[in-house]
Design a protein around this motif. Structure first.
Motif, PDB file in Angstrom:
ATOM      1  N   VAL A  54       0.897  -1.248   0.032  1.00 22.08           N
ATOM      2  CA  VAL A  54       0.007   0.093  -0.105  1.00 22.08           C
ATOM      3  C   VAL A  54       0.787   1.305  -0.039  1.00 22.08           C
ATOM      4  O   VAL A  54       0.693   2.205  -0.595  1.00 22.08           O
ATOM      5  N   ALA A  55       1.894   1.116   0.961  1.00 21.16           N
ATOM      6  CA  ALA A  55       2.803   2.532   0.829  1.00 21.16           C
ATOM      7  C   ALA A  55       3.541   2.713  -0.425  1.00 21.16           C
ATOM      8  O   ALA A  55       3.529   3.869  -0.985  1.00 21.16           O
ATOM      9  N   ALA A  56       3.786   1.786  -1.124  1.00 21.11           N
ATOM     10  CA  ALA A  56       4.631   1.808  -2.282  1.00 21.11           C
ATOM     11  C   ALA A  56       3.559   2.285  -3.496  1.00 21.11           C
ATOM     12  O   ALA A  56       3.943   3.170  -4.097  1.00 21.11           O
ATOM     13  N   GLN A  57       2.343   1.624  -3.362  1.00 18.25           N
ATOM     14  CA  GLN A  57       1.387   2.106  -4.240  1.00 18.25           C
ATOM     15  C   GLN A  57       0.996   3.696  -4.233  1.00 18.25           C
ATOM     16  O   GLN A  57       0.935   4.518  -5.113  1.00 18.25           O
ATOM     17  N   LEU A  58       1.016   4.292  -3.012  1.00 20.41           N
ATOM     18  CA  LEU A  58       0.682   5.471  -2.653  1.00 20.41           C
ATOM     19  C   LEU A  58       1.692   6.444  -3.468  1.00 20.41           C
ATOM     20  O   LEU A  58       1.319   7.524  -3.981  1.00 20.41           O
ATOM     21  N   ILE A  59       2.962   6.175  -2.777  1.00 24.23           N
ATOM     22  CA  ILE A  59       4.223   6.977  -3.160  1.00 24.23           C
ATOM     23  C   ILE A  59       4.334   7.135  -4.772  1.00 24.23           C
ATOM     24  O   ILE A  59       4.439   7.865  -5.233  1.00 24.23           O
ATOM     25  N   SER A  60       4.125   5.735  -5.336  1.00 23.28           N
ATOM     26  CA  SER A  60       4.504   5.856  -6.603  1.00 23.28           C
ATOM     27  C   SER A  60       3.347   6.439  -7.503  1.00 23.28           C
ATOM     28  O   SER A  60       3.794   7.122  -8.594  1.00 23.28           O
ATOM     29  N   SER A  61       2.229   6.168  -7.158  1.00 25.25           N
ATOM     30  CA  SER A  61       1.143   6.576  -8.063  1.00 25.25           C
ATOM     31  C   SER A  61       1.128   8.173  -7.799  1.00 25.25           C
ATOM     32  O   SER A  61       0.790   8.991  -8.774  1.00 25.25           O
ATOM     33  N   THR A  62       1.663   8.729  -6.676  1.00 21.68           N
ATOM     34  CA  THR A  62       1.640  10.264  -6.372  1.00 21.68           C
ATOM     35  C   THR A  62       2.733  10.731  -7.295  1.00 21.68           C
ATOM     36  O   THR A  62       2.419  11.945  -7.983  1.00 21.68           O
ATOM     37  N   VAL A  63       3.911  10.003  -7.542  1.00 21.55           N
ATOM     38  CA  VAL A  63       4.844  10.514  -8.475  1.00 21.55           C
ATOM     39  C   VAL A  63       4.758  10.534  -9.756  1.00 21.55           C
ATOM     40  O   VAL A  63       4.612  11.320 -10.505  1.00 21.55           O
ATOM     41  N   PHE A  64       3.808   9.257 -10.134  1.00 18.08           N
ATOM     42  CA  PHE A  64       3.289   9.216 -11.575  1.00 18.08           C
ATOM     43  C   PHE A  64       2.514  10.411 -11.964  1.00 18.08           C
ATOM     44  O   PHE A  64       2.723  11.029 -13.075  1.00 18.08           O
TER      45      PHE A  64
END
Length: 150
Positions: free
Chosen positions: A106-116
């Motif tokens: 979940v943490a990786a998804q939140l961070i990476s989607s925000t960067v994308f």
């Protein structure tokens, strides 16, 4: 709210609810088969059968060779990501636990989607990072961490 909006809101909740079960069942399948890779293969066979039924029942159009040939090569990366996802969900729970894996997922998804979204990568609508989004990520990750910890 329109019916489609409700359905598209409920689907991620449903799938998110099922992810721990995915990790548990894949891990058990990997143990049963003696390999996370053969377990992943088995999962994909079931997925292939399932999506074939959906395509046939829904009368979805089959892409032409020209459509497939004109598709950008990087559109196919999703298949590799799915394989990596399934293998990870098969191996990681036995090593770090289902809850810890989900927290990291979940943490990786939140961070990476925000960067994308911030950079508008791979055609996604650009949505600039601001302090509210950063605070939201921190609070969500902290909340997930606290739920897992206590």
């Amino acid at each position: 709210m329109k019916m489609n909006d409700i359905i598209y809101t409920l689907l991620p909740i449903l799938v998110g609810t099922c992810l721990p079960m995915l990790a548990i069942t894949n891990g058990n399948l990997g143990k049963s088969f003696g390999s996370p890779f053969t377990a992943t293969f088995g999962v994909f066979l079931v997925a292939l059968a399932g999506i074939t039924i959906v395509i046939l029942a829904g009368k979805a159009p089959i892409p032409t060779a020209a459509q497939i040939g004109s598709t950008k090569w990087w559109y196919w990366i999703g298949g590799l990501i799915v394989v990596l996802n399934i293998v990870t969900f098969t191996v990681s729970p036995a090593k770090i636990g289902v809850g810890n894996m989900i927290v990291l997922f979940v943490a990786a998804q939140l961070i990476s989607s925000t960067v994308f979204e911030h950079y508008g990568l791979v055609g996604v609508v650009q949505h600039t990072i601001n302090w509210q989004r950063i605070a939201g990520i921190i609070l969500l990750v902290a909340g997930v961490f606290l739920i897992k910890k206590f």
